[in-house]
Write a protein that holds these residues in place. Structure first.
Motif, PDB file in Angstrom:
ATOM      1  N   PRO A 178      52.660  22.122  49.764  1.00 18.79           N
ATOM      2  CA  PRO A 178      53.144  23.213  49.212  1.00 18.79           C
ATOM      3  C   PRO A 178      54.622  22.926  48.684  1.00 18.79           C
ATOM      4  O   PRO A 178      55.424  22.341  49.240  1.00 18.79           O
ATOM      5  N   ILE A 179      54.609  23.436  47.308  1.00 16.74           N
ATOM      6  CA  ILE A 179      55.920  23.336  46.664  1.00 16.74           C
ATOM      7  C   ILE A 179      56.223  24.588  46.138  1.00 16.74           C
ATOM      8  O   ILE A 179      57.562  24.763  45.797  1.00 16.74           O
ATOM      9  N   GLY A 180      55.829  25.924  46.238  1.00 13.88           N
ATOM     10  CA  GLY A 180      56.294  27.049  45.864  1.00 13.88           C
ATOM     11  C   GLY A 180      55.187  28.127  46.125  1.00 13.88           C
ATOM     12  O   GLY A 180      54.097  27.910  46.589  1.00 13.88           O
ATOM     13  N   ILE A 181      55.443  29.200  45.466  1.00 11.96           N
ATOM     14  CA  ILE A 181      54.745  30.576  45.830  1.00 11.96           C
ATOM     15  C   ILE A 181      54.629  31.186  44.505  1.00 11.96           C
ATOM     16  O   ILE A 181      55.976  31.350  43.712  1.00 11.96           O
ATOM     17  N   THR A 182      53.669  32.145  44.306  1.00  7.01           N
ATOM     18  CA  THR A 182      53.789  32.912  42.983  1.00  7.01           C
ATOM     19  C   THR A 182      52.625  34.058  43.458  1.00  7.01           C
ATOM     20  O   THR A 182      51.818  33.784  44.150  1.00  7.01           O
ATOM     21  N   SER A 183      53.116  35.359  42.694  1.00  4.09           N
ATOM     22  CA  SER A 183      52.460  36.524  43.190  1.00  4.09           C
ATOM     23  C   SER A 183      52.306  37.504  42.013  1.00  4.09           C
ATOM     24  O   SER A 183      53.069  37.382  41.016  1.00  4.09           O
ATOM     25  N   LEU A 184      51.205  38.128  42.056  1.00  8.38           N
ATOM     26  CA  LEU A 184      51.141  39.519  41.349  1.00  8.38           C
ATOM     27  C   LEU A 184      51.453  40.328  42.462  1.00  8.38           C
ATOM     28  O   LEU A 184      50.586  40.671  43.234  1.00  8.38           O
ATOM     29  N   ILE A 185      52.324  41.229  42.151  1.00  8.77           N
ATOM     30  CA  ILE A 185      52.527  42.293  43.020  1.00  8.77           C
ATOM     31  C   ILE A 185      52.440  43.696  42.400  1.00  8.77           C
ATOM     32  O   ILE A 185      52.527  43.879  41.217  1.00  8.77           O
ATOM     33  N   SER A 186      52.544  44.824  43.107  1.00 10.38           N
ATOM     34  CA  SER A 186      52.331  46.225  42.618  1.00 10.38           C
ATOM     35  C   SER A 186      51.222  46.325  41.685  1.00 10.38           C
ATOM     36  O   SER A 186      51.592  46.877  40.507  1.00 10.38           O
ATOM     37  N   ILE A 187      50.123  45.722  41.918  1.00 13.27           N
ATOM     38  CA  ILE A 187      49.076  45.769  40.888  1.00 13.27           C
ATOM     39  C   ILE A 187      48.533  47.120  40.824  1.00 13.27           C
ATOM     40  O   ILE A 187      48.149  47.909  42.015  1.00 13.27           O
ATOM     41  N   ASP A 188      48.451  47.536  39.560  1.00  9.59           N
ATOM     42  CA  ASP A 188      48.250  49.130  39.399  1.00  9.59           C
ATOM     43  C   ASP A 188      47.061  48.872  38.689  1.00  9.59           C
ATOM     44  O   ASP A 188      46.743  48.805  37.248  1.00  9.59           O
ATOM     45  N   PHE A 189      45.689  48.991  39.189  1.00  9.40           N
ATOM     46  CA  PHE A 189      44.298  48.879  38.456  1.00  9.40           C
ATOM     47  C   PHE A 189      43.985  49.993  37.314  1.00  9.40           C
ATOM     48  O   PHE A 189      43.341  49.668  36.554  1.00  9.40           O
ATOM     49  N   LYS A 190      44.456  51.174  37.793  1.00 12.35           N
ATOM     50  CA  LYS A 190      44.195  52.215  36.938  1.00 12.35           C
ATOM     51  C   LYS A 190      45.006  52.123  35.471  1.00 12.35           C
ATOM     52  O   LYS A 190      44.429  52.176  34.519  1.00 12.35           O
ATOM     53  N   ASN A 191      46.261  51.554  35.610  1.00 16.07           N
ATOM     54  CA  ASN A 191      46.998  51.361  34.261  1.00 16.07           C
ATOM     55  C   ASN A 191      46.959  50.015  33.912  1.00 16.07           C
ATOM     56  O   ASN A 191      47.712  49.625  32.929  1.00 16.07           O
ATOM     57  N   ARG A 192      46.435  49.302  34.681  1.00 17.79           N
ATOM     58  CA  ARG A 192      46.079  47.713  34.460  1.00 17.79           C
ATOM     59  C   ARG A 192      47.369  46.904  34.197  1.00 17.79           C
ATOM     60  O   ARG A 192      47.631  46.132  33.159  1.00 17.79           O
TER      61      ARG A 192
END
Length: 177
Positions: A73-87
């Motif tokens: 493992p060399i790092g971390i990446t994320s999608l956060i606060s995903i708002d599917f209604k407003n995409r």
């Protein structure tokens, strides 16, 4: 595979990753350019954060960035606060292993994550925040097509000086692989 290049692969974060994440989270050199709070966390605090915030959220997707050759493992990446209604969602990345800094691994990981966000999740907009002194990250985000949308002036006190937090965004219509 959608989550791989020749050099890296992304895989979902698990409870077994807590110790590695804990190391990165407590390494000032890793977090000073990305985390507003430079606190030292106990293993218990990190475990609770991973359980409740990272793994327990239905509004985030977090991946470990793995070196394909060594499976390290060399790092971390994320999608956060995903708002599917407003995409829309916010993007976060940390390359936790300094030996991998400045070698294009972050760009590859973000390329994979952006493709997933726009092509699979069909998000309309991805945003991020970056500290004004993180010039390597700023150049990378601009290269990927992100545009500066505003800033929080002097919102971060780091190394004896005030710094701006720059807000950037990328629309699905602006995205190109």
């Amino acid at each position: 595979m959608m989550f791989a290049t020749n050099r890296i692969k992304l895989r979902k974060m698990t409870e077994q990753d807590i110790a590695v994440y804990h190391k990165w989270r407590n390494t000032i050199g890793v977090m000073e350019s990305t985390s507003p709070a430079l606190d030292i966390y106990s293993m218990e605090e990190t475990g609770s954060f991973v359980q409740h915030v990272i793994l327990g959220s239905t509004h985030s997707k977090t991946y470990f960035i793995m070196d394909s050759a060594s499976d390290q493992p060399i790092g971390i990446t994320s999608l956060i606060s995903i708002d599917f209604k407003n995409r829309n969602a916010e993007l976060i990345i940390d390359i936790g292993e300094p030996d991998y800094w400045g070698k294009g691994y972050g760009q590859e990981a973000l390329g994979l994550l952006l493709r997933y966000a726009f092509m699979e999740l069909n998000l309309h907009r991805i945003s991020l925040r970056v500290f004004d002194f993180n010039t390597r990250a700023l150049k990378l985000y601009e290269k990927l097509g992100f545009q500066q949308e505003g800033m929080s002036r002097e919102a971060l006190f780091r190394n004896g000086a005030w710094h701006h937090i720059i807000h950037m965004g990328l629309l699905q219509s602006e995205y190109s692989e």
